[in-house]
Write a protein that holds these residues in place. Structure first.
Motif: not given
Length: 252
Positions: A212-213, A215-217, A219-220, A236-239
């Motif tokens: 969960v830590t 980067p969004d790019k 996790k997406n 999903r909420k966590d990316g």
């Protein structure tokens, strides 16, 4: 070309309508089983398949949730005249151990003969830093860090491949090790990632609290699998894309 999660659970998953994380790649004529765990006969049956449908098998490492079903496939196909020997793909450092240390105890003796791995499978050994091709797809093996016993790394390999322009990284069982394999996280369009959700982490799998830590790019791109039964975080909420469910199919 479709990718089907026969199961999406951890090694010791029971109940919760799930099985061990073994995956099936299928086209109209062939079916590649990515790992073959001890509950494979049940997970295949749940999608109305059996040993009769398996033409090829890839093995990532030697834990029983990844090889424990090879005895079922091996014996069933050997003694069923409708079957040809399945093709077995595995890294060279696994090929030397899978028979003597894992399978030979139960499979070495048949009526009137002493067998070896080639008695049951067409063995395709993958040399270091090389790949294998199936269904027109080139599969690159990726050495992952799963278990470090203090003396050496247990041999374990994920897969990186491309289907119809989509680059896929399938980690199999792994710790989170971006320094070693970060390039595959960057290059992939979709990542199927090992994810432990246990209250008491084993340290040999990437845990959700670590993932969960990211980067969004990154996790997406990630679908999570290999988790324990019980309540799951809101991925999903966590990316993330989410947690893969048993039987979920990805159509390429």
């Amino acid at each position: 070309m479709k990718l089907i999660f026969l199961g999406s659970g951890s090694a010791f998953t029971v109940g919760a309508d799930n099985f061990q994380s073994n995956i099936l790649l299928t086209d109209q004529e062939k079916k590649l089983l990515i790992d073959c765990g001890s509950d494979i006969r049940f997970s295949l049956h749940a999608v109305e398949l059996s040993y009769l449908d398996i033409t090829d098998i890839y093995i990532s490492h030697l834990h029983s949730d990844h090889i424990g079903g090879l005895e079922y496939i091996g014996f069933s196909t050997k003694f069923d005249p409708r079957c040809q020997k399945p093709n077995l793909y595995l890294s060279k450092d696994l090929a030397g151990e899978i028979w003597e240390r894992s399978l030979s105890g139960g499979m070495r003796s048949v009526q009137g003969d002493v067998t070896d791995l080639n008695s049951f499978f067409n063995v395709n050994i993958i040399p270091r830093h090389e790949n294998f091709t199936w269904g027109g797809i080139k599969f690159h093996t990726v050495r992952v860090i799963h278990v470090d016993n203090g003396y050496f790394l247990m041999p374990s390999y994920g897969l990186f491949f491309e289907i119809n322009g989509t680059k896929v990284f399938l980690t199999t069982d792994t710790q989170l090790a971006l320094e070693e394999n970060g390039e595959f996280y960057e290059q992939a369009d979709i990542i199927f990632h090992d994810c432990e959700t246990a209250k008491f982490p084993s340290t040999v799998h990437a845990h959700y609290e670590q993932l969960v830590t990211l980067p969004d790019k990154i996790k997406n791109k990630i679908w999570l699998y290999g988790y324990q039964p019980g309540t799951l975080p809101d991925a999903r909420k966590d990316g993330f894309h989410g947690f893969v469910k048993r039987g979920q199919t990805f159509d390429f």
